[in-house]
Scaffold this active site. Structure first.
Site, PDB file in Angstrom:
ATOM      1  CG  ASN A   8      -1.762   1.222   1.348  1.00 20.16           C
ATOM      2  OD1 ASN A   8      -1.825   2.023   0.417  1.00 20.16           O
ATOM      3  ND2 ASN A   8      -2.411   1.388   2.489  1.00 20.16           N
ATOM      4  CE  LYS A  10      -0.240   3.359   4.736  1.00 20.50           C
ATOM      5  NZ  LYS A  10      -0.282   3.473   6.177  1.00 20.50           N
ATOM      6  CG  HIS A  93      -6.064   1.915   4.969  1.00 18.08           C
ATOM      7  ND1 HIS A  93      -5.678   2.906   5.837  1.00 18.08           N
ATOM      8  CD2 HIS A  93      -5.022   1.064   4.854  1.00 18.08           C
ATOM      9  CE1 HIS A  93      -4.431   2.662   6.233  1.00 18.08           C
ATOM     10  NE2 HIS A  93      -4.015   1.542   5.650  1.00 18.08           N
ATOM     11  CD  GLU A  95      -3.231   5.665   6.447  1.00 17.07           C
ATOM     12  OE1 GLU A  95      -3.173   5.771   5.208  1.00 17.07           O
ATOM     13  OE2 GLU A  95      -2.322   5.142   7.127  1.00 17.07           O
ATOM     14  CD  GLU A 165      -3.597  -2.499   7.261  1.00 14.96           C
ATOM     15  OE1 GLU A 165      -2.442  -2.694   6.868  1.00 14.96           O
ATOM     16  OE2 GLU A 165      -4.251  -1.501   6.972  1.00 14.96           O
ATOM     17  N   GLY A 171       2.149   2.248  10.841  1.00 10.92           N
ATOM     18  CA  GLY A 171       3.126   3.336  10.727  1.00 10.92           C
ATOM     19  C   GLY A 171       3.791   3.725  12.037  1.00 10.92           C
ATOM     20  CB  SER A 211       4.853  -1.545  12.264  1.00 11.34           C
ATOM     21  OG  SER A 211       4.433  -0.208  12.485  1.00 11.34           O
TER      22      SER A 211
HETATM   23  P1  PGA Z   1       2.582   0.346   7.592  1.00 10.64           P
HETATM   24  O1  PGA Z   1       1.125   0.565   6.951  1.00 10.64           O
HETATM   25  O2  PGA Z   1       3.135  -0.923   7.035  1.00 10.64           O
HETATM   26  O3  PGA Z   1       3.357   1.564   7.165  1.00 10.64           O
HETATM   27  O4  PGA Z   1       2.398   0.266   9.076  1.00 10.64           O
HETATM   28  C1  PGA Z   1       0.255  -0.492   6.741  1.00 10.64           C
HETATM   29  C2  PGA Z   1      -1.028  -0.012   6.140  1.00 10.64           C
HETATM   30  O5  PGA Z   1      -1.519   1.054   6.536  1.00 10.64           O
HETATM   31  O6  PGA Z   1      -1.588  -0.654   5.248  1.00 10.64           O
END
Ligand code: PGA
Length: 249
Positions: A8, A10, A93, A95, A165, A171, A211
């Protein structure tokens, strides 16, 4: 064991940068047994397709409208994605849920629209830290799953990947523990068995995200209960993502 490795991006990278990324990944992962799905921004599809066509890498989008077409300035439809040779779409997601106020009801509609247009869905669910600390993570995630899957038939689950997740792990550099992941995956399989059949619970694809990086990926993705991983930040480095994609789990 064959795993599903999803990136992803983003809102990162440019279409020009995608060229080198796609070329490198497609060349270096030729022999990989894993299913590799790259979810870049919409602007990257054309250039990605030049290198992914004929490879085993699939293209995914990070969002889709619940509407088929019309007066939705700035949105993207499922048929546009399909016509751009996109196979998967991430829905729900955290976000999008938090920054864009997407509700479980909207997510359910998006899943239906995506499936109706022949897209496969990567459905993200996961609790925040307060919910986990209140020992409510299981109930919270179960409800997210139930709401997202309302009106979805068992035969459609083949086109669905659940991504667990936990928000507190996205993150932050702090993954869920192996025990947390195992417990949640077991709960999700049980819930799918309850909503559908035992066979559906066994067969449903579940990945973990939050992460994952070049140092910790192996012990997480190797878990027999998991079908793979959704990787954000660490997928931006093509060399690292190639290593993770090529691994024999
Ligand atoms: P990350 O994000 O691996 O940077 O923690 C995962 C995600 O949001 O899909």
């Amino acid at each position: 064991m064959k795993k599903i490795i999803i990136s992803n991006f983003k809102m990162n990278t440019t279409p020009s940068e995608m060229k080198n990324y796609a070329m490198t990944l497609a060349t270096k992962t030729k022999g990989s047994k894993n299913k590799i799905i790259i979810c870049p921004p919409f602007t990257h599809f054309a250039v990605a397709n030049q290198f992914f066509e004929g490879s085993k890498i699939s293209l995914g989008a990070q969002n889709v409208s619940d509407a088929e077409s019309g007066t939705y300035t700035g949105e993207i439809s499922a048929s546009m994605l399909k016509d751009s040779k996109v196979e998967y779409v991430i829905v729900g997601h955290s976000e999008r849920r938090s920054r864009f106020k997407e509700t479980d009801k909207l997510i359910n509609k998006k899943i239906k629209t995506a499936l109706a247009n022949g897209l496969k869905v990567i459905l993200c669910i996961g609790e925040n830290l307060a919910t986990r600390e209140a020992k409510e993570a299981g109930n919270f995630v179960k409800k997210q799953l139930d709401d997202a899957l309302k009106g979805i038939y068992e035969n459609e689950l083949e086109s669905l990947i659940i991504a667990y997740e936990p928000i507190w792990a996205i993150g932050t550099g702090k993954t869920a523990t192996i025990k947390d992941i195992q417990k949640m995956v077991e709960l999700l399989r049980k819930e799918i068995s309850y909503l559908y059949t035992d066979k559906a619970g066994e067969k449903i694809n579940i990945v973990y995200g939050g992460s994952i990086d070049i140092n910790n990926y192996k012990k997480i993705i190797s878990l027999p209960c998991l079908n793979g991983a959704l990787i954000g930040g660490a997928s931006l480095n093509v060399d690292n993502f190639t290593v993770i994609s090529k691994e024999n789990y």
